[in-house]
Design a protein around this motif. Sequence first.
Motif, short mmCIF file in Angstrom:
data_model
loop_
_atom_site.label_atom_id
_atom_site.label_comp_id
_atom_site.label_asym_id
_atom_site.label_seq_id
_atom_site.Cartn_x
_atom_site.Cartn_y
_atom_site.Cartn_z
N CYS A 70 0.83 -1.45 0.12
CA CYS A 70 -0.02 -0.03 -0.16
C CYS A 70 0.87 1.14 0.05
O CYS A 70 0.30 2.36 0.19
N SER A 73 2.27 4.73 4.71
CA SER A 73 0.88 4.36 5.33
C SER A 73 1.24 5.30 6.89
O SER A 73 2.47 5.25 7.24
N GLU A 99 -6.08 12.42 8.46
CA GLU A 99 -5.98 11.82 6.92
C GLU A 99 -5.54 13.23 6.37
O GLU A 99 -4.54 13.02 5.68
N THR A 108 -0.43 7.46 1.57
CA THR A 108 -1.61 6.94 0.54
C THR A 108 -2.60 6.09 1.44
O THR A 108 -3.51 5.82 0.96
N THR A 109 -2.22 5.51 2.63
CA THR A 109 -3.25 4.54 3.27
C THR A 109 -2.96 4.81 4.72
O THR A 109 -1.96 5.21 5.22
N GLU A 111 -4.00 2.55 8.07
CA GLU A 111 -4.23 1.28 8.54
C GLU A 111 -4.43 1.52 9.91
O GLU A 111 -3.78 2.21 10.76
N ARG A 133 -10.08 -5.80 6.42
CA ARG A 133 -9.39 -6.56 5.37
C ARG A 133 -8.69 -8.02 5.96
O ARG A 133 -8.05 -8.67 5.29
#
Length: 141
Positions: A70, A73, A99, A108-109, A111, A133
Amino acid sequence: MQITFKLLNTEEAEIILPYLDLMNSQKVPMDVLKERFSEMLAQNYEAFAIYDGDQMIGCFGLWHMTRHYCGKSLEPDHVYIEESYRSKGIGAQLFQWIETYGKEKGVTTIELNTYIENFPSHKFYYNQGFIARGYHFLKKI
């Protein structure tokens, strides 16, 4: 309410230890918690306090990493908001702030992990646009 999120430097970061202790379901002794927290601060980790005006009402941490699946992050960790401040939109405000902060850093991610039995958090994270996920497995050695 005037909610702000403050990045804590290494010298002041221990002010969130009482909140970490409240979340300490494994009952890690305070001296061990302090030692581990000190190690975390030396790694790719940032500690933050949540304030209403000048009163601290919670905390959270952010792990910074790059993952093969990903990219860059952030992983929010030990998010805690005092009970009297819950269900007032602060969590949503916090995750919007995370964010924006992540985008500024090229992330970009986002978690995160949450305990299986923490059903209110699941609903909250789904409402913030997260999807489940997988499972986080743990084995003490």
